[in-house]
Structures are given as structure tokens and as C-alpha cells.
Design a protein around this motif. Structure first.
Motif, PDB file in Angstrom:
ATOM      1  N   LEU A 154      52.866  52.804  27.003  1.00  0.00           N
ATOM      2  CA  LEU A 154      51.464  53.067  26.689  1.00  0.00           C
ATOM      3  C   LEU A 154      50.854  51.897  25.916  1.00  0.00           C
ATOM      4  O   LEU A 154      49.674  51.574  26.102  1.00  0.00           O
ATOM      5  CB  LEU A 154      51.346  54.359  25.876  1.00  0.00           C
ATOM      6  CG  LEU A 154      51.699  55.646  26.619  1.00  0.00           C
ATOM      7  CD1 LEU A 154      51.752  56.829  25.653  1.00  0.00           C
ATOM      8  CD2 LEU A 154      50.690  55.929  27.738  1.00  0.00           C
ATOM      9  N   GLY A 155      51.660  51.252  25.079  1.00  0.00           N
ATOM     10  CA  GLY A 155      51.179  50.093  24.338  1.00  0.00           C
ATOM     11  C   GLY A 155      50.838  48.930  25.253  1.00  0.00           C
ATOM     12  O   GLY A 155      49.840  48.231  25.049  1.00  0.00           O
ATOM     13  N   VAL A 156      51.671  48.696  26.266  1.00  0.00           N
ATOM     14  CA  VAL A 156      51.380  47.655  27.251  1.00  0.00           C
ATOM     15  C   VAL A 156      50.046  47.935  27.928  1.00  0.00           C
ATOM     16  O   VAL A 156      49.200  47.050  28.087  1.00  0.00           O
ATOM     17  CB  VAL A 156      52.511  47.559  28.301  1.00  0.00           C
ATOM     18  CG1 VAL A 156      52.089  46.687  29.478  1.00  0.00           C
ATOM     19  CG2 VAL A 156      53.786  47.003  27.665  1.00  0.00           C
ATOM     20  N   SER A 157      49.841  49.187  28.319  1.00  0.00           N
ATOM     21  CA  SER A 157      48.596  49.547  28.999  1.00  0.00           C
ATOM     22  C   SER A 157      47.384  49.318  28.103  1.00  0.00           C
ATOM     23  O   SER A 157      46.362  48.790  28.550  1.00  0.00           O
ATOM     24  CB  SER A 157      48.658  51.016  29.453  1.00  0.00           C
ATOM     25  OG  SER A 157      49.674  51.197  30.422  1.00  0.00           O
ATOM     26  N   ARG A 158      47.486  49.701  26.838  1.00  0.00           N
ATOM     27  CA  ARG A 158      46.352  49.508  25.929  1.00  0.00           C
ATOM     28  C   ARG A 158      46.025  48.023  25.765  1.00  0.00           C
ATOM     29  O   ARG A 158      44.854  47.628  25.716  1.00  0.00           O
ATOM     30  CB  ARG A 158      46.652  50.139  24.569  1.00  0.00           C
ATOM     31  CG  ARG A 158      46.476  51.653  24.540  1.00  0.00           C
ATOM     32  CD  ARG A 158      46.479  52.164  23.115  1.00  0.00           C
ATOM     33  NE  ARG A 158      47.789  51.980  22.486  1.00  0.00           N
ATOM     34  CZ  ARG A 158      48.773  52.876  22.535  1.00  0.00           C
ATOM     35  NH1 ARG A 158      48.609  54.013  23.189  1.00  0.00           N
ATOM     36  NH2 ARG A 158      49.924  52.642  21.920  1.00  0.00           N
ATOM     37  N   LYS A 159      47.056  47.178  25.672  1.00  0.00           N
ATOM     38  CA  LYS A 159      46.830  45.741  25.518  1.00  0.00           C
ATOM     39  C   LYS A 159      46.028  45.162  26.680  1.00  0.00           C
ATOM     40  O   LYS A 159      45.298  44.181  26.517  1.00  0.00           O
ATOM     41  CB  LYS A 159      48.175  45.004  25.429  1.00  0.00           C
ATOM     42  CG  LYS A 159      48.939  45.206  24.143  1.00  0.00           C
ATOM     43  CD  LYS A 159      50.259  44.461  24.218  1.00  0.00           C
ATOM     44  CE  LYS A 159      51.135  44.747  23.008  1.00  0.00           C
ATOM     45  NZ  LYS A 159      52.461  44.089  23.119  1.00  0.00           N
ATOM     46  N   LEU A 160      46.189  45.760  27.861  1.00  0.00           N
ATOM     47  CA  LEU A 160      45.563  45.214  29.065  1.00  0.00           C
ATOM     48  C   LEU A 160      44.249  45.903  29.422  1.00  0.00           C
ATOM     49  O   LEU A 160      43.639  45.554  30.432  1.00  0.00           O
ATOM     50  CB  LEU A 160      46.550  45.301  30.228  1.00  0.00           C
ATOM     51  CG  LEU A 160      47.825  44.469  30.047  1.00  0.00           C
ATOM     52  CD1 LEU A 160      48.801  44.712  31.190  1.00  0.00           C
ATOM     53  CD2 LEU A 160      47.481  42.979  29.951  1.00  0.00           C
TER      54      LEU A 160
END
Length: 215
Positions: A154-160
């Protein structure tokens, strides 16, 4: 005319090289999977493919990738990019689409070996395929999903630049789990500072971006 133009396709980031799967690379991928993809008490995947006995994992994985490769067609396709770091396969980044010529939408999924996690590689490889889809295929939307407790994904998705787009309750290892749907549009995509290098795409475009809607 090249019978399989995807063998020439390559995406390059500052640290990674992504190429559609080939048999030699898949054997490396299987060995990476056998070294561990996630802690035993967690299951990050919708299909618990890592729960099978070690002697079955390799064959099952190869058959999965072969099926996707054989079924590729303009109406529906999956590209499984093998991700190489320092020349070695460390994981895979999937990009899937159905009726892409109509919807302009792709879906992504990925994994890397446990020993390579926590270094920003997951973000880099997802950003690579989003730039590939948005800038080179003409996609307008990208989707992904993760379990509600999978903070790393989920953190990867938020970064992008992804936003949550609803949830669904599904069964995982015999228990009910919440799968979080995620959506990023081309205008919301948070681009990295680096530029993606793409080579060998021209011969592949007709199999990815054209075609009649699937029935």
C-alpha cells in the motif's frame, strides 16, 4: 516478421532491467522464489502459490507463466516482466489488460525475493511499468490491489499516486480478508525523477494496443 517480438522488448531504470519472461530467466525466478518471497506467517497473494511443496513450486510457476505467454492476444494479454538487478533475476512485474484498445486500462501485480525487499526496488519496478503503459502504450488508468494489512504494498501505491477504489471480501488461507482496490490515472501518477528507457517496442505494439473487444 519476428514470430515473437517480445524477446526484444526491454525497460531500463537506474537500477533495474525488465524483460518479458523467457525460459532461462524463469528458471532463475524459480530459484529466487525457493529462497523465500514472504515470511511464512503472511500471505501477500490472492492465490497462495507459495504454500505448495518445494518440489511442486517450480513446475507450477513455469506452467503459470507459459499459459500467460501462450494466451497473449490483442483482446487480452499479460506481460510478465522478469526484473533483473545486477544482472540477476530477483522477481517479476506483471502487467495485464483486457480490451485495452477500448478501456485504456492496465492492472499490475508483482513480487521480489524476500532478501531484496526494503530497498525501494518494488517502487522502481512498478513506476517503470506505469511509465511504459502511460507513455508508450497510451494507457489512461492503472489498477492494483493489496490486502488491507499489507503496509509495504500500500505504501508503494501511495508513493506513485494511487487512491483507494473500494474493497472486496475474499477468502485467504481459509479466512476472510479485505482486498483493497487501488487506482491511478495518468494525470495523478507521481513520476520518479529518473527517465525510463524503452527498446524493442515497435514490433510488439500491434499485439498490445489494437484489436476488437473480447466477447
Amino acid at each position: 516478421m519476428d514470430a515473437w517480438p517480445f524477446r526484444h522488448l526491454v525497460l531500463r531504470t537506474p537500477r533495474l532491467e525488465l524483460r518479458p519472461d523467457d525460459d532461462e530467466g524463469l528458471l532463475e525466478l524459480v530459484e529466487e522464489a525457493r529462497l523465500g518471497v514472504h515470511p511464512p506467517d503472511r500471505m501477500p497473494f490472492a492465490v497462495a502459490w507459495t504454500d505448495v511443496p518445494a518440489e511442486d513450486l517450480g513446475r507450477n510457476a513455469l506452467q503459470h507463466f507459459w499459459r500467460a505467454r501462450a494466451a497473449l492476444a490483442p483482446a487480452g494479454w499479460t506481460l510478465n516482466f522478469l526484473v533483473r538487478f545486477d544482472g540477476r533475476v530477483i522477481g517479476t512485474q506483471e502487467v495485464t489488460a483486457r480490451d485495452f484498445a477500448v478501456t485504456g486500462e492496465v492492472d499490475t501485480g508483482s513480487w521480489i525475493g524476500l532478501r531484496h525487499q526494503g530497498k525501494g526496488i518494488g517502487t522502481e519496478m512498478r513506476a517503470a511499468v506505469l511509465m511504459f503503459a502511460f507513455d508508450h502504450l497510451g494507457a489512461t488508468r492503472g489498477r492494483s490491489a493489496a490486502w488491507s494489512e499489507n503496509a509495504q504494498s500500500l505504501g508503494v501505491s501511495r508513493k506513485l499516486g494511487y487512491v483507494e477504489d473500494g474493497t472486496r471480501r475474499v477468502t485467504r488461507r481459509g479466512q476472510a480478508s479485505d482486498d483493497v482496490r487501488l487506482l491511478v490515472t495518468r494525470d495523478r501518477f507521481i513520476r520518479p525523477a529518473w527517465t525510463l528507457e524503452v527498446a524493442g517496442l515497435s514490433g510488439c505494439l500491434g499485439l498490445l494496443t489494437q484489436g476488437e473487444p473480447a466477447e
